[in-house]
Design a protein around this motif. Sequence first.
Motif, PDB file in Angstrom:
ATOM      1  N   MET A  12       0.796  -1.213   0.000  1.00 40.09           N
ATOM      2  CA  MET A  12       0.000   0.000   0.000  1.00 40.09           C
ATOM      3  C   MET A  12       0.835   1.273   0.000  1.00 40.09           C
ATOM      4  O   MET A  12       0.332   2.356  -0.215  1.00 40.09           O
ATOM      5  CB  MET A  12      -0.879   0.033   1.260  1.00 40.09           C
ATOM      6  CG  MET A  12      -1.899  -1.040   1.278  1.00 40.09           C
ATOM      7  SD  MET A  12      -3.052  -0.817  -0.084  1.00 40.09           S
ATOM      8  CE  MET A  12      -4.033  -2.289   0.080  1.00 40.09           C
TER       9      MET A  12
ATOM     10  N   PRO B 102      -3.156   6.134  -0.565  1.00 40.61           N
ATOM     11  CA  PRO B 102      -3.960   5.748   0.598  1.00 40.61           C
ATOM     12  C   PRO B 102      -3.267   5.978   1.933  1.00 40.61           C
ATOM     13  O   PRO B 102      -3.901   6.418   2.885  1.00 40.61           O
ATOM     14  CB  PRO B 102      -4.221   4.253   0.362  1.00 40.61           C
ATOM     15  CG  PRO B 102      -3.265   3.824  -0.681  1.00 40.61           C
ATOM     16  CD  PRO B 102      -2.918   5.022  -1.477  1.00 40.61           C
TER      17      PRO B 102
ATOM     18  N   LEU C 138      -4.562   8.179   4.993  1.00 33.49           N
ATOM     19  CA  LEU C 138      -4.741   7.636   6.341  1.00 33.49           C
ATOM     20  C   LEU C 138      -4.052   8.539   7.362  1.00 33.49           C
ATOM     21  O   LEU C 138      -4.618   8.884   8.390  1.00 33.49           O
ATOM     22  CB  LEU C 138      -4.151   6.228   6.408  1.00 33.49           C
ATOM     23  CG  LEU C 138      -4.138   5.588   7.799  1.00 33.49           C
ATOM     24  CD1 LEU C 138      -5.555   5.312   8.269  1.00 33.49           C
ATOM     25  CD2 LEU C 138      -3.328   4.298   7.812  1.00 33.49           C
TER      26      LEU C 138
ATOM     27  N   ALA D 180      -6.469   0.861  14.344  1.00 29.32           N
ATOM     28  CA  ALA D 180      -6.340  -0.361  13.556  1.00 29.32           C
ATOM     29  C   ALA D 180      -7.583  -0.573  12.700  1.00 29.32           C
ATOM     30  O   ALA D 180      -7.501  -1.028  11.565  1.00 29.32           O
ATOM     31  CB  ALA D 180      -6.125  -1.557  14.478  1.00 29.32           C
TER      32      ALA D 180
ATOM     33  N   VAL E 271      -9.631   1.830  11.567  1.00 34.94           N
ATOM     34  CA  VAL E 271      -9.657   2.827  10.486  1.00 34.94           C
ATOM     35  C   VAL E 271      -8.659   2.449   9.400  1.00 34.94           C
ATOM     36  O   VAL E 271      -8.938   2.551   8.209  1.00 34.94           O
ATOM     37  CB  VAL E 271      -9.356   4.233  11.044  1.00 34.94           C
ATOM     38  CG1 VAL E 271      -9.168   5.219   9.916  1.00 34.94           C
ATOM     39  CG2 VAL E 271     -10.490   4.687  11.934  1.00 34.94           C
ATOM     40  N   GLY E 272      -7.496   1.977   9.835  1.00 34.95           N
ATOM     41  CA  GLY E 272      -6.482   1.625   8.845  1.00 34.95           C
ATOM     42  C   GLY E 272      -6.798   0.316   8.133  1.00 34.95           C
ATOM     43  O   GLY E 272      -6.404   0.107   7.007  1.00 34.95           O
ATOM     44  N   ARG E 273      -7.508  -0.527   8.820  1.00 28.22           N
ATOM     45  CA  ARG E 273      -7.882  -1.859   8.325  1.00 28.22           C
ATOM     46  C   ARG E 273      -6.752  -2.532   7.536  1.00 28.22           C
ATOM     47  O   ARG E 273      -5.700  -2.814   8.104  1.00 28.22           O
ATOM     48  CB  ARG E 273      -9.160  -1.784   7.490  1.00 28.22           C
ATOM     49  CG  ARG E 273      -9.984  -3.063   7.569  1.00 28.22           C
ATOM     50  CD  ARG E 273     -11.274  -2.943   6.787  1.00 28.22           C
ATOM     51  NE  ARG E 273     -11.027  -2.533   5.418  1.00 28.22           N
ATOM     52  CZ  ARG E 273     -11.269  -3.299   4.358  1.00 28.22           C
ATOM     53  NH1 ARG E 273     -11.752  -4.498   4.526  1.00 28.22           N
ATOM     54  NH2 ARG E 273     -11.023  -2.872   3.143  1.00 28.22           N
ATOM     55  N   ASP E 274      -6.923  -2.696   6.239  1.00 23.86           N
ATOM     56  CA  ASP E 274      -5.920  -3.460   5.481  1.00 23.86           C
ATOM     57  C   ASP E 274      -4.636  -2.671   5.230  1.00 23.86           C
ATOM     58  O   ASP E 274      -3.636  -3.219   4.798  1.00 23.86           O
ATOM     59  CB  ASP E 274      -6.514  -3.912   4.152  1.00 23.86           C
ATOM     60  CG  ASP E 274      -7.075  -2.738   3.384  1.00 23.86           C
ATOM     61  OD1 ASP E 274      -7.361  -1.710   4.028  1.00 23.86           O
ATOM     62  OD2 ASP E 274      -7.224  -2.835   2.160  1.00 23.86           O
ATOM     63  N   LEU E 275      -4.673  -1.353   5.498  1.00 22.35           N
ATOM     64  CA  LEU E 275      -3.444  -0.574   5.276  1.00 22.35           C
ATOM     65  C   LEU E 275      -2.403  -0.870   6.345  1.00 22.35           C
ATOM     66  O   LEU E 275      -1.210  -0.786   6.111  1.00 22.35           O
ATOM     67  CB  LEU E 275      -3.763   0.929   5.298  1.00 22.35           C
ATOM     68  CG  LEU E 275      -4.575   1.446   4.127  1.00 22.35           C
ATOM     69  CD1 LEU E 275      -4.921   2.902   4.344  1.00 22.35           C
ATOM     70  CD2 LEU E 275      -3.783   1.288   2.842  1.00 22.35           C
ATOM     71  N   VAL E 276      -2.902  -1.196   7.546  1.00 24.14           N
ATOM     72  CA  VAL E 276      -1.983  -1.439   8.651  1.00 24.14           C
ATOM     73  C   VAL E 276      -1.741  -2.932   8.767  1.00 24.14           C
ATOM     74  O   VAL E 276      -2.681  -3.704   8.946  1.00 24.14           O
ATOM     75  CB  VAL E 276      -2.566  -0.899   9.970  1.00 24.14           C
ATOM     76  CG1 VAL E 276      -1.610  -1.168  11.118  1.00 24.14           C
ATOM     77  CG2 VAL E 276      -2.843   0.580   9.838  1.00 24.14           C
ATOM     78  N   GLY E 277      -0.485  -3.332   8.644  1.00 21.82           N
ATOM     79  CA  GLY E 277      -0.165  -4.742   8.737  1.00 21.82           C
ATOM     80  C   GLY E 277      -0.074  -5.185  10.182  1.00 21.82           C
ATOM     81  O   GLY E 277      -0.494  -6.280  10.535  1.00 21.82           O
ATOM     82  N   ARG E 278       0.466  -4.316  11.029  1.00 21.48           N
ATOM     83  CA  ARG E 278       0.732  -4.727  12.399  1.00 21.48           C
ATOM     84  C   ARG E 278       0.866  -3.470  13.246  1.00 21.48           C
ATOM     85  O   ARG E 278       1.422  -2.469  12.795  1.00 21.48           O
ATOM     86  CB  ARG E 278       2.053  -5.510  12.430  1.00 21.48           C
ATOM     87  CG  ARG E 278       2.413  -6.143  13.746  1.00 21.48           C
ATOM     88  CD  ARG E 278       3.511  -7.184  13.519  1.00 21.48           C
ATOM     89  NE  ARG E 278       4.698  -6.576  12.917  1.00 21.48           N
ATOM     90  CZ  ARG E 278       5.697  -6.064  13.638  1.00 21.48           C
ATOM     91  NH1 ARG E 278       5.644  -6.052  14.942  1.00 21.48           N
ATOM     92  NH2 ARG E 278       6.734  -5.540  13.027  1.00 21.48           N
TER      93      ARG E 278
END
Lengths: 1053, 325
Positions: free
Chosen positions: A934, A964, A968, A1038, A1040-1047
């Motif tokens: 991303m 994205p 974010l 986490a 809000v970020g959903r798939d953008l945040v890996g960890r």
Amino acid sequence: MSPTNGLAYTTGASRSNMFRLQVDELLQQIRPRRGKREDAAEKALHALKAALDESTAKPALSIDEAERELLRNKIAIPFPQPRPPDDAKYKLEFAKPANVNVVGSYAMQTISRSRDDLVIDMTVAMPSSLFHEKDYLNYRYFYKRAYYLACLASTLREAATPCNVRFDDFHGDPLKPILVISKSVKSIVSEELKPSPKWRINIIPCTDSVVFPAEKLTSEKNCVRPTHNAKPEPTPFYNSSLRADMLMLSYLRLLHGAETSCAAFKDACLLGSTWLRQRGFGSHIAGGGFGHFEWATFVALLLQGGGPNGKSILSEGYSSYQLFKGTLQVLAVRDLGKQPIVVGSGTFKSVANGSPMLWDSARVHNVLYKVAPWGYARLRQDAKTTIAMLGDQLFDGFDATFVLRTDDALMRFDCVVSVPASALTVVDDGRPAYRTLYDVLSRGLGDRVSQISIRPPESGAWDVDSSRPRDHVQASVIIGLIYDPDTVNRTVDHGPSAESKAEAASFRKFWGEKAEMRRFKDGSILESLVWGASGKTIVEQIVRYLLERHFSDRVEREATFFGGGFNRLLRGSLSVSAFQPIMDSFKQLETDIRGLDGLPLSIRQIMPASAQLRYATIQPSAGVANGRQSIPADVTIQFEGSVRWPDDLVAIQRTKLAFLLKLSELLQEAHDQPKTRIGLENHEQDIFNQAYLDIMYESGTSFRMRVYHDREQTLLERQMRDKSLAPSAKEAAALGLAAYKRLYLKAPPHTQAVARLCSRYPALSGTIRLLKKWFASHLLANHVGEEVIELMAARIFVQPWPWQTPSSVQTGFLRTLHWLARWDWRTDPLIVDLSGSGELRIPDVDAIKTRFEAWRKLDPSLTRIVLFAASNIDKEGTTWSDGRPQKVVARRMTALAKAACAEVEQNGLQVDPASLFSSPVSDFDFVLHLHPSMTGGKRSKDAARYKNLELAALSDQTLVGFEPTQSLLEELESLYGSALLFFSGSSERPVIAGLWSPQTAPRAWKVNLAYSTIPHKKSKTQEVQAVVNREAMLAEIARVGRDLVGRVEINDR
Amino acid sequence: MWCSGPILDRTTMVPMPGNKKTAVPPAVNDFIVLPLQYPATPSYTQTATHHLYLRANAPKVPTDDTPREVFLVNVPIDATETHIRSLFADQLGGARIERVDFEGARVGKGITAPVAPSRGKKRKRSQIENGEDAGKEVGLLPDVWDRELHRSGGTAVVTFVDKASADLALREARRAIREKRNIIWGAGIEGKLPPLGSARYLAHHKLSYPDHATLQNSVDEFMTAFAAQEAAKAKALARQHSVPDADGFITVTRGARVGLARDEDVKMKEEDLRKREKSKVNEDFYRFQNRERRKAEAGKLVKGFEEDRRRVEEMRRRRGKIRPD
């Protein structure tokens, strides 16, 4: 000092007051002062003198006998190379010294306190009876001197002084060993807890000035007879070195004379030696051979003469600063290699080898005999730079003159080469072949470099019982090169024409098989050199070739090049040519738009307003080729004025939208190529700009165009002042005005100015890009505005003191960091003349400073403006830094710059450039590791599997400008306001790090807190406390970020 | 690698409470504290407890609706009307909601067409009475977000269908706290809302580029309304010029825009005048002028010197003594 006296002192110019006051302050700090160290050293001096006075004469011995005699006392005679022949007829003798004197800066009270070790020079005069008439020939004097020194060592050992006695070469001159006395190691160990004061005493044998006839030792004479029937070459260094021994006391008298006749002499010497020290100069041959003694003598001689008609160049009535500046002026203006200064009357013959000459007729001596051409070139360059910065009326050059050190090789030179010293052969004169090295490099590199500096390894002291150490195996000669940025990367060198036979032959001889005969387009047939595009820079190719051809394979093999690593940190070309596609595209855009028929108003101008259009983005404009979607480059368009514009902010925004619609329609009709679409922005504020036009070319470049209408400013200002409006509306107007100014008034001229500077200074673009990468790598990209970063980098180019304008990315970058580490942003504004040609005038600077001080008075705790960055086109200074960065971020920026500089200082040439770009994320409270696919930066391996899918996605122009992670970040910043501080790595590091602001500390519960809370009651009586609910907030982030945040990584502390 | 040390000075920070479960009171002031459980997500693998505060709404100026309103504090940032409806309907006794007003929600999405004259032919409905009306206005630009997020710690007012429902909701919430019921945020509405994350930003990106025809329409509507409004304003002003009030006075009003001198023009004229005045008598004509000028210059120098001295002293205080590196 009363103010009026002070005024008279500085002869009016108010700007020099500051300088003057600081010089006075500095002098107070560096004047010698008596302390423990001095007491200890003087005690030792007395003991030494007593011991030397006790010494007794020894009978004459042959060389063999002498050596054996002294070896019994465990002392090896430090004979210079070549060793005396075993069958020598002459004998070595020792007699009680004729006199013992303390000389040099300590005796004169001009030793600067800033030095680490206290060094005291003590001369021991050898009686002239020891020498024969012809002893000046074939090292005989030096052999006898070495024996004498060994006997002195023996005497001291017998006297059992509690000191450590070692041999050393006097100022690196291998002909002249001396004794170095220091506090004995044993006593240091016993006083381990309290470090003993450091001092050193040099015992220097010298002799009477009439021992040998002066005319035999002038620089054109030969004093080392060749063994075969070769033609005797002059031996200037040998002669002068010997002559210097004879003149030791004579110069002591000269300096004392100057000191009594000229009140400011001592202070001028202090200033001079400070200046020299900060630039790495010293009397030692490795330090250029121009140190404190040379400076003092230089000044003293210029006080006596040197000018036209034998008049003196400096006057005894000068102040210390005038003496200092006058001396520098002489060094800067006059090329002493071509045009020697002669003090006093008398004839002399110079050897035309480029070495500088300051001829002291009275003493028949060249004071600068130790200064090599390269050392002199460096000295002159530094003097020129200093004169230029002292003349800079806008800025105070004090720090640059006396406080900053400039001898760090990586910061000073564009390229540093280290060559093993042992591989260079020694020539007759007693010195290694540096001269040849210098000549070969100068000729070979030609105008590619503006300076070549050679630093021989410094010899160390050795014990009296061992023989002189051979050149250390690991010792290396450091060659520093300063590029000429315009010519350094030229691929073809033109030599002499084939017709001029002699020159062509010499060219061929010099270059060997590399020389080629070529016919050029203009019909000329020239000898030429062609440098290919191997992995190495052209300079490296040339230097390696020359080392191999003129020295040996081994030298070439063992030569190491430093400093290139910084260039490799940036992908692609470092020059502005990397931006050519987008620049061409912009020109195309202008033609396309200007060629349109049927616009309601004619176009006044189209202006670039983006970092991409000023050669200043980390990666050059990204098209499809670069593997990610491009970010549109901002441009503004202004139409000719018309009375038909509405006089209402909201309506103006709609009218602009209408214009863009029309423009888009016309563009689509007229051309096949750029695709256009209209985007909306600033949804929540209807008086802000509402729409922009994205224009995308097939090549992958894209632009974002906004309409500039000058009436907006007046309307916004009116709304801001309108008392009848609600505060929120006024605040909105203020924000709108700031945005308006940034976008339409400041960004376009800034873009033009930076672009102009980038084409004037070839290294600037790369420096800006590397610096931006640095900021991004340390997660400061979203805090320090890119314009501010550009100003920082540009500052080093237009105001480069104490260096010259950087000629490579490495020097530009390191010097910017160096400056950044020292920048005290609380009290100093950043002011840059972006015109680079003096458009910024003194009144402007004063006005900017006044404004800065007003800000600091208004907001002393730095809540709004932390960095104040102004330029000739933005005198407000707050355009790019209003509200950002915050104090805590600025402090981190400084700390990181300091750490980077420390890293460079600590590791010297070995520094790993990448290490300056990494910092641990453990400093942050939590870290959001973004999903690699991303971030748009580096592509993961998975993504590369389906090349066709990827290409399809990339050619989808609807995704131009889609970022994205950036969205974010912006959303998180607006959702959490000041409760959380986010740090983004932008394209350099796929993370967003966060810090809990101190304002989230527990406090009494209330409704309007700007963060999620947990109510917390410790006891029944206590009020309910609101404690920040970190876990819940992180869970929200986490989500809000959903798939953008890996960890999400949490750092407990 | 090298470290740079902590970024914030943490002497003021207090560690997180260890046993917060037991320390959380059931009510704060007159707010009920309702714990909501946040489910784990792939990137943040632990559950977390959020605390929502509720009470019956009690604004300073009550309206007719006030009795059936409930005031929420510390609303989750991703809360939507759907969330709140589902929370009360499915997990807290089934009270039915009429609407939810979030704090800072953009009324009319921020683009309020200026108040148009009542006679404006294009107006679809009158808005003169309440300028900040949330209803549909003329010439609006299309929305660019598919879903709003709210600032952390924000508030919302929930309007239930009637007072009984509002009371029921609060009662149920109290009971849930007493029973330590596990209320899960966003349960049961999965998939009913536009997703967050990259999909949200992609949607935003797409919405930011509306169809050109729509835009053209919107602009046209706006400009027509605007023109009408301007015309009406001008007329009203003109009328005011000539209409006496009850006491027979004619109020002095700002004239039409055309006739009024613009501020900047006035300023320019003033500047010109000052320049002309200045150039009348040369400033070095009389001796006393020269003398005074010189005196002023000397004074300035002395002042400058004092200033510099102060600055150097300041520098010394700040940086310590001047020493070469």
